[in-house]
Design an enzyme around this catalytic site. Structure first.
Site, PDB file in Angstrom:
ATOM      1  N   GLU A 228      78.123  30.633  33.716  1.00 47.27           N
ATOM      2  CA  GLU A 228      78.684  30.898  32.353  1.00 47.27           C
ATOM      3  C   GLU A 228      78.443  30.108  31.494  1.00 47.27           C
ATOM      4  O   GLU A 228      79.397  28.710  31.305  1.00 47.27           O
ATOM      5  CB  GLU A 228      80.180  31.259  32.484  1.00 47.27           C
ATOM      6  CG  GLU A 228      81.009  32.171  31.829  1.00 47.27           C
ATOM      7  CD  GLU A 228      81.805  31.226  30.734  1.00 47.27           C
ATOM      8  OE1 GLU A 228      81.066  30.834  29.950  1.00 47.27           O
ATOM      9  OE2 GLU A 228      82.825  30.495  30.875  1.00 47.27           O
ATOM     10  N   CYS A 262      85.024  29.076  25.694  1.00 48.09           N
ATOM     11  CA  CYS A 262      83.238  29.816  25.539  1.00 48.09           C
ATOM     12  C   CYS A 262      83.331  31.495  24.650  1.00 48.09           C
ATOM     13  O   CYS A 262      82.513  31.531  23.972  1.00 48.09           O
ATOM     14  CB  CYS A 262      83.280  30.042  26.952  1.00 48.09           C
ATOM     15  SG  CYS A 262      83.026  28.552  27.657  1.00 48.09           S
TER      16      CYS A 262
END
Length: 467
Positions: A228, A262
Site C-alpha cells: 500500500e 494515504c
C-alpha cells in the site's frame, strides 16, 4: 539508536536501542517456534485471544493515544479515535473470523467435489509507517492472529514507543511467546530479514521507493507481498452535490491527521458550474483550520510528524509556485517551536506539473476546474496513483460512471473516504497491490488449499483432519 522526538516541541522523548544480530536471530527463532504452536490452535483459542487484546486496547485507551500524539503529533482526539478503531478490528475478527475461515464446497464438472480450506502460512513481516502508528499495525496483526500466522513488525523509526506498546498489548492479553514481536531495526536490514527462510510473506505500507525496494527483495526470495504505497486521491464535486456538506467534508478530508493520510483527499476536482460557489466555502473552511497543540481540544490539527516532513512539503510548494501555481491561502510555518504548517490551497496547478506524480503528505489541497464529467474523470485518472477517491453527486448516472471509470481501489459516494475493519483496503497502479482488512485481507496471507474427493465427506470431518 532510535530517537523519539515530540514534533510539537522538538524535544526528545526517549531513545531505543537497535537489535544486534544475535537479538534479531533470537526473535526470528522465537517467531518460527510460535508459529508451529499457533497454527495448530483452535479457532476458539484464536478468537478468545483477539477479544482479550481488544479489551486491553479499551482498558489502555488514553495511554496508547497519548503515545501516538507525543511521537507523531496527531491530535489527542484523533489518536483516541484511532485506538477505538483498533479495538473494533480485534473484536471484528474475534466475532466474524471463524466464518471468514469456513471451508467452502465447490462442485466439479466431472463429478465429485472440491473443498476449499484457508490455512496459515507462517511468520509475516510487516513494514509500517508512522502516520497511523497503531492502526497501520493492527490492521495487519488482527487478521494474522486469526489466520494462525504470527507477526513481526518493523515499525517507523520515529514511533518506537508505539511499537513497544503494540507488542505489550498482545503479550499482556496472554499471547504465547513470539506470536507478535517488534523488530527495532533500520530499513537497511529489511532485505536480509525478507530473505530469511523463516519469513513466509511481507506487507508494507509506505512510499513508492520503499515499495520498490521491498518488492525487489521479496521477488528475489519468492515471497508473497502486499503493498500500500499511498496516492493523490481525487475529490470530485458535481453540480447536483450538496455544496455545503461537500466543502465541509473536503476540508476534513484534506487536513485530517495534518494531511498525512494515504487516503486524504489531495486533489479537489470541481465542475465549472459550481466552482466559484464551492471555492468560497472551501477557502473559508481551510482558513478556519487551527493548527496548534495536539492536546488542546481547540486544535483542528497538530504539527506534521517531523521538521523533515514539514520541509519536504514546503519544498513541494516552492516548486509548484515556480511552475505557475498559485498558493491561494496558507502553507505557512507557525511561530514558535514545533513542525507546524497552516492548511493551504494551491490553484492553477499545471496539469503537467511534477506534483501529479507526487503525493503531498501535508495539509495542502490542489484544486482543479473541470468543464464536464468527462474532464473530471480524465483529470482524476491522469496520475500514476490509484488508491482512493471521493465523488459528490446526487445524479445516479454520474455515480455509476464514477464507480466504473475512476481508477482507484476505493470510491466513496457523497462521503469522505475512510478505512473500516470490515471493508477491503488497497489500491491499483503505483498505489500498490493486494488488500488489507475484511476477509480478503486475512486471506492474502493464507494458503487456499483445494481438497479433492469423490464421495464428499462432511466438511467438519475434513476440517478436523486438516487442523
Amino acid at each position: 539508536m532510535f530517537r523519539s522526538v515530540n514534533p510539537a516541541t522538538g524535544e526528545e522523548i526517549a531513545t531505543y536501542s537497535e537489535l544486534d544480530a544475535d537479538a534479531l536471530e533470537a526473535k526470528l527463532a522465537t517467531a518460527a517456534s510460535a508459529y508451529r504452536h499457533w497454527r495448530a490452535t483452535s479457532l476458539e483459542e484464536r478468537t478468545a485471544l483477539l477479544a482479550r487484546i481488544g479489551d486491553a486496547y479499551e482498558a489502555n485507551r488514553e495511554r496508547l493515544a497519548r503515545m501516538a500524539t507525543l511521537e507523531m503529533g496527531k491530535t489527542f482526539d484523533s489518536a483516541l479515535a484511532e485506538i477505538d478503531k483498533c479495538t473494533a478490528a480485534f473484536r471484528l475478527y474475534a466475532k466474524d473470523g471463524p466464518a471468514m475461515l469456513a471451508p467452502r464446497r465447490q462442485a466439479l464438472g466431472g463429478g465429485g467435489t472440491a473443498e476449499l480450506h484457508w490455512l496459515p502460512i507462517g511468520p509475516v513481516l510487516a513494514i509500517m509507517p508512522w502516520n497511523f502508528p497503531f492502526w497501520q499495525a493492527v490492521r495487519f496483526i488482527s487478521p494474522a492472529i486469526m489466520a494462525g500466522n504470527v507477526g513481526l513488525l518493523k515499525h517507523a523509526s520515529i514511533v518506537q514507543g508505539v511499537a513497544t506498546l503494540l507488542e505489550e498489548m498482545v503479550t499482556e492479553a496472554g499471547a504465547p511467546e513470539g506470536l507478535f514481536q517488534n523488530l527495532a531495526v533500520k530499513s537497511s536490514r529489511v532485505a536480509e530479514i525478507i530473505a530469511d527462510d523463516r519469513i513466509a510473506a511481507v506487507t508494507l505500507t509506505g512510499s513508492e521507493g520503499a515499495g520498490a525496494s521491498v518488492a525487489e527483495a521479496a521477488g528475489r526470495a519468492l515471497k508473497k507481498l502486499v503493498l500500500e504505497l499511498g496516492g493523490s486521491d481525487p475529490f470530485i464535486v458535481m453540480p447536483s452535490a450538496d455544496l455545503d456538506e461537500a466543502a465541509r467534508q473536503a476540508v476534513k478530508a484534506r487536513v485530517q491527521n495534518s494531511g498525512q493520510s494515504c487516503i486524504c483527499a489531495k486533489r479537489m476536482i470541481v465542475h465549472a458550474e459550481i466552482y466559484d460557489a464551492f471555492m468560497d466555502r472551501f477557502t473559508a473552511g481551510m482558513k478556519a483550520v487551527r493548527a496548534g497543540d495536539p492536546f488542546d481540544k481547540g486544535s483542528d490539527m497538530g504539527p506534521l510528524s517531523s521538521f523533515e516532513q514539514r520541509d519536504t512539503v514546503l519544498q513541494q510548494l516552492k516548486q509548484a509556485k515556480s511552475l505557475g501555481a498559485t498558493l491561494l491561502v496558507g502553507g505557512e510555518t507557525l511561530d514558535g517551536p514545533g513542525a507546524y504548517l497552516s492548511a493551504g490551497i494551491l490553484t492553477d496547478v499545471p496539469l503537467d506539473s511534477p506534483l501529479k506524480h507526487e503525493e503531498i503528505f501535508g495539509p495542502i489541497a490542489m484544486v482543479f476546474r473541470a468543464g464536464d464529467i468527462d474532464e473530471a474523470i480524465r483529470i482524476a485518472n491522469d496520475i500514476p496513483f490509484g488508491l482512493g477517491s471521493s465523488v459528490w453527486t446526487n445524479d445516479p448516472t454520474e455515480q455509476q460512471r464514477f464507480v466504473r471509470e475512476v481508477e482507484a481501489g476505493m470510491t466513496a459516494v457523497n462521503q469522505m473516504l475512510a478505512s473500516a475493519p470490515e471493508a477491503p483496503f488497497g489500491g491499483i497502479k503505483r498505489s500498490g497491490y493486494g488488500r488489507e482488512l475484511g476477509p480478503f485481507g486475512m486471506h492474502e496471507f493464507m494458503n487456499l488449499k483445494s481438497v479433492l474427493h469423490v464421495a464428499g465427506a462432511p466438511l467438519g470431518q475434513l476440517t478436523n483432519a486438516l487442523d
